[in-house]
Enzyme design. Structure first.
Site, PDB file in Angstrom:
ATOM      1  N   LYS A  82      62.208  46.121  93.647  1.00 18.99           N
ATOM      2  CA  LYS A  82      62.408  46.788  92.366  1.00 18.99           C
ATOM      3  C   LYS A  82      61.297  46.297  91.449  1.00 18.99           C
ATOM      4  CE  LYS A  82      65.901  49.084  90.089  1.00 18.99           C
ATOM      5  NZ  LYS A  82      66.996  49.922  90.504  1.00 18.99           N
ATOM      6  N   GLY A 182      83.171  58.780  81.925  1.00 20.66           N
ATOM      7  CA  GLY A 182      81.773  59.220  81.914  1.00 20.66           C
ATOM      8  C   GLY A 182      81.585  60.503  82.702  1.00 20.66           C
ATOM      9  N   LEU A 183      81.515  61.636  81.985  1.00 23.76           N
ATOM     10  CA  LEU A 183      81.265  62.924  82.650  1.00 23.76           C
ATOM     11  C   LEU A 183      79.794  63.287  82.501  1.00 23.76           C
ATOM     12  CD1 LEU A 183      84.467  64.879  81.567  1.00 23.76           C
ATOM     13  CD2 LEU A 183      83.896  64.131  83.890  1.00 23.76           C
ATOM     14  N   GLY A 184      78.931  62.373  82.933  1.00 22.28           N
ATOM     15  CA  GLY A 184      77.492  62.635  82.920  1.00 22.28           C
ATOM     16  C   GLY A 184      77.080  63.308  84.211  1.00 22.28           C
ATOM     17  N   LYS A 185      75.862  63.065  84.642  1.00 22.51           N
ATOM     18  CA  LYS A 185      75.358  63.756  85.837  1.00 22.51           C
ATOM     19  C   LYS A 185      76.243  63.464  87.044  1.00 22.51           C
ATOM     20  CE  LYS A 185      71.126  62.067  85.341  1.00 22.51           C
ATOM     21  NZ  LYS A 185      71.189  61.452  83.986  1.00 22.51           N
ATOM     22  N   VAL A 186      76.595  62.196  87.254  1.00 27.49           N
ATOM     23  CA  VAL A 186      77.394  61.827  88.424  1.00 27.49           C
ATOM     24  C   VAL A 186      78.862  62.230  88.228  1.00 27.49           C
ATOM     25  CG1 VAL A 186      78.214  59.893  89.840  1.00 27.49           C
ATOM     26  CG2 VAL A 186      75.845  59.912  89.014  1.00 27.49           C
ATOM     27  N   GLY A 187      79.417  61.890  87.061  1.00 26.01           N
ATOM     28  CA  GLY A 187      80.831  62.151  86.789  1.00 26.01           C
ATOM     29  C   GLY A 187      81.193  63.629  86.921  1.00 26.01           C
TER      30      GLY A 187
HETATM   31  N1  LIG Z   1      72.275  59.448  88.767  1.00 23.27           N
HETATM   32  C1  LIG Z   1      72.241  58.773  89.913  1.00 23.27           C
HETATM   33  O1  LIG Z   1      71.745  59.253  90.927  1.00 23.27           O
HETATM   34  C2  LIG Z   1      72.849  57.400  89.988  1.00 23.27           C
HETATM   35  C3  LIG Z   1      72.700  56.670  91.186  1.00 23.27           C
HETATM   36  C4  LIG Z   1      73.305  55.418  91.298  1.00 23.27           C
HETATM   37  C5  LIG Z   1      74.012  54.906  90.217  1.00 23.27           C
HETATM   38  N2  LIG Z   1      74.110  55.624  89.051  1.00 23.27           N
HETATM   39  C6  LIG Z   1      74.860  55.037  87.937  1.00 23.27           C
HETATM   40  O2  LIG Z   1      75.953  55.890  87.595  1.00 23.27           O
HETATM   41  C7  LIG Z   1      76.208  55.809  86.203  1.00 23.27           C
HETATM   42  C8  LIG Z   1      76.139  57.229  85.602  1.00 23.27           C
HETATM   43  O3  LIG Z   1      74.870  57.778  85.854  1.00 23.27           O
HETATM   44  P1  LIG Z   1      74.488  59.240  85.372  1.00 23.27           P
HETATM   45  O4  LIG Z   1      73.221  59.577  86.048  1.00 23.27           O
HETATM   46  O5  LIG Z   1      75.667  60.130  85.527  1.00 23.27           O
HETATM   47  O6  LIG Z   1      74.204  58.958  83.832  1.00 23.27           O
HETATM   48  P2  LIG Z   1      74.409  59.951  82.601  1.00 23.27           P
HETATM   49  O7  LIG Z   1      73.692  59.311  81.466  1.00 23.27           O
HETATM   50  O8  LIG Z   1      74.088  61.353  82.994  1.00 23.27           O
HETATM   51  O9  LIG Z   1      76.000  59.910  82.348  1.00 23.27           O
HETATM   52  C9  LIG Z   1      76.676  58.850  81.744  1.00 23.27           C
HETATM   53  C10 LIG Z   1      77.804  59.466  80.909  1.00 23.27           C
HETATM   54  O10 LIG Z   1      78.614  58.393  80.430  1.00 23.27           O
HETATM   55  C11 LIG Z   1      78.952  58.687  79.079  1.00 23.27           C
HETATM   56  N3  LIG Z   1      79.320  57.434  78.414  1.00 23.27           N
HETATM   57  C12 LIG Z   1      78.520  56.477  77.905  1.00 23.27           C
HETATM   58  N4  LIG Z   1      79.250  55.486  77.352  1.00 23.27           N
HETATM   59  C13 LIG Z   1      80.546  55.838  77.530  1.00 23.27           C
HETATM   60  C14 LIG Z   1      81.776  55.221  77.185  1.00 23.27           C
HETATM   61  N5  LIG Z   1      81.829  54.058  76.552  1.00 23.27           N
HETATM   62  N6  LIG Z   1      82.916  55.856  77.521  1.00 23.27           N
HETATM   63  C15 LIG Z   1      82.892  57.046  78.164  1.00 23.27           C
HETATM   64  N7  LIG Z   1      81.757  57.672  78.507  1.00 23.27           N
HETATM   65  C16 LIG Z   1      80.589  57.069  78.202  1.00 23.27           C
HETATM   66  C17 LIG Z   1      77.723  59.365  78.531  1.00 23.27           C
HETATM   67  O11 LIG Z   1      78.012  60.108  77.353  1.00 23.27           O
HETATM   68  C18 LIG Z   1      77.300  60.247  79.705  1.00 23.27           C
HETATM   69  O12 LIG Z   1      77.918  61.522  79.638  1.00 23.27           O
HETATM   70  C19 LIG Z   1      75.173  54.841  85.637  1.00 23.27           C
HETATM   71  O13 LIG Z   1      75.733  53.546  85.608  1.00 23.27           O
HETATM   72  C20 LIG Z   1      74.051  54.889  86.663  1.00 23.27           C
HETATM   73  O14 LIG Z   1      73.292  53.705  86.672  1.00 23.27           O
HETATM   74  C21 LIG Z   1      73.559  56.864  88.928  1.00 23.27           C
END
Ligand SMILES: NC(=O)c1ccc[n+]([C@@H]2O[C@H](COP(=O)([O-])OP(=O)(O)OC[C@H]3O[C@@H](n4cnc5c(N)ncnc54)[C@H](O)[C@@H]3O)[C@@H](O)[C@H]2O)c1
Length: 359
Positions: A82, A182-187
């Site tokens: 990393k 967390g309903l972001g990209k992964v959620g």
């Molecule tokens: N995207 C990937 O491929 C990937 C791979 C491995 C690990 N991850 C991990 O997964 C997690 C999510 O990644 P992502 O890509 O979906 O990120 P993202 O930024 O798209 O989504 C995160 C979501 O969490 C919400 N959030 C932030 N603080 C919050 C809180 N206190 N309560 C509720 N919701 C909250 C944000 O508003 C956002 O919608 C991160 O920890 C990331 O490191 C992601």
């Protein structure tokens, strides 16, 4: 943290740590290579305004070690590395800086492959790729795999199915209530897989955009006010999918779920939390095992990206998670400890093959 593994130091035995500087562009980077026992080290580049050099070094060392374990359990022929770029990306990120960094990556002749991490994005990887072949996470137009959260969510779902089988005897979430923080990209993708499988989803997010996405796409999702309301709700599975440190003492004490499986990185707020979870009878599937779909996706780029092949590999997270949970039971240790043991075993067994001479 010391870099060298000398008596009395807290070093963790890294193979190589490279300091890179380009005064003109302000580049200050540290590339940590923990292990190449399984192949070239793969791990992203974090671009972050650390408080001092010590903090940057510590992050590079911890993150590269973590990648070695993650890549080993993902079944990849890749070691762990990393990099960190020390500085505020909003102030100093430039084409020149990224290309200078790319030349340092190239200088390692493939001992280290980079990818995106906090503060670096797909377009940055395309710029870095103009100076080095050893870069993944590029855009689709440049031979990359695109959005890694699709397979991350798929892998988390597979890990959750394995946890369900271990806990309730059947590899499905049908009829269970799953709480997603967390309903972001992964959620978002995870919610889709769960609903399709027949689970009820309860969720929370701090972003109004994420909430309105949920209301319009999946009106059946039960949205709650905050994480506290989620963890104290009547849920079977808790899926942290926002930031790191989701599992602290208070959360574990209040949690009603019997299983924790989520996409977020570094879910355990401090060492020892895994034991607390075990004492409360909560099954925790280690984050780095179940969220490996993203690294599986970028690793596939090295061979020329093929989505179906990468998805198949991410599907195997079901088997790996099950294996870890059984090992944890057999050896009487928390799953986090069992996962580390399995990763170390693979690094030792496969790494040992290098001792067989090939002309
Ligand atoms: N995207 C990937 O491929 C990937 C791979 C491995 C690990 N991850 C991990 O997964 C997690 C999510 O990644 P992502 O890509 O979906 O990120 P993202 O930024 O798209 O989504 C995160 C979501 O969490 C919400 N959030 C932030 N603080 C919050 C809180 N206190 N309560 C509720 N919701 C909250 C944000 O508003 C956002 O919608 C991160 O920890 C990331 O490191 C992601």
């Amino acid at each position: 943290m010391s870099v060298f593994d000398t008596e009395g130091s807290d070093a963790t035995g890294h193979e190589q740590v490279v300091f890179c500087q380009d005064r003109q562009t302000g580049l200050k980077a540290i590339i940590g290579i923990y292990s190449t026992a399984l192949g070239p080290a793969l791990g992203g580049t974090r671009f972050y305004p650390y408080e001092n050099e010590e903090a940057a070094i510590t992050d590079a060392l911890n993150l590269s070690r973590g990648m070695a374990y993650k890549n080993a359990l993902a079944g990849l022929d890749l070691g762990g590395g990393k990099a960190v770029i020390w500085g505020d990306p909003n102030r100093i990120k430039s084409e020149g800086l990224l290309r200078a960094y790319g030349r340092f990556v190239e200088s390692l002749h493939g001992r280290y492959y980079t990818a995106c991490d906090v503060g670096t994005y797909v377009p940055d990887m395309d710029v870095i790729a103009r100076e080095t072949r050893y870069v993944t996470g590029r855009s689709v137009e440049h031979g990359g795999a695109g959005d890694s959260s699709i397979l991350t969510a798929w892998g988390v779902f597979q890990g959750m199915r394995a946890a369900a089988e271990h806990t309730w005897g059947s590899p499905t979430l049908a009829g269970r209530r799953v709480g997603i923080a967390g309903l972001g990209k992964v959620g978002k993708y995870l919610a889709g897989h769960l609903i399709e499988d027949g689970a009820a989803v309860v969720a929370t997010d701090v972003s109004e955009a994420a909430l309105s996405w949920a209301r319009s796409t999946y009106p059946q999702i039960d949205l709650v006010a905050d994480t506290r309301a989620l963890i104290t709700a009547d849920i079977d599975v808790y899926a942290p999918c926002a930031l790191g440190g989701a599992l602290d003492d208070d959360t574990v004490a209040a949690l009603r779920a019997r299983v924790v499986t989520g996409g977020a990185n570094n879910q355990l707020a401090h060492p020892g939390i895994e034991k607390l979870l075990e004492e409360r009878g909560i099954l925790y599937t280690p984050d780095y095992v179940v969220n490996a779909g993203g690294v599986i996706q970028v690793a596939d780029e090295i061979e020329g990206f093929n989505f179906e092949r990468a998805k198949l590999r991410a599907t195997r997270i079901f088997d790996t998670t099950g294996q870890i949970l059984r090992l944890a039971d057999a050896e009487g240790v928390p799953p986090a400890v069992a996962a580390d043991r399995l990763a170390e075993r693979r690094m030792a067994e496969v790494g040992r093959l290098r001792s067989i001479y090939l002309s």
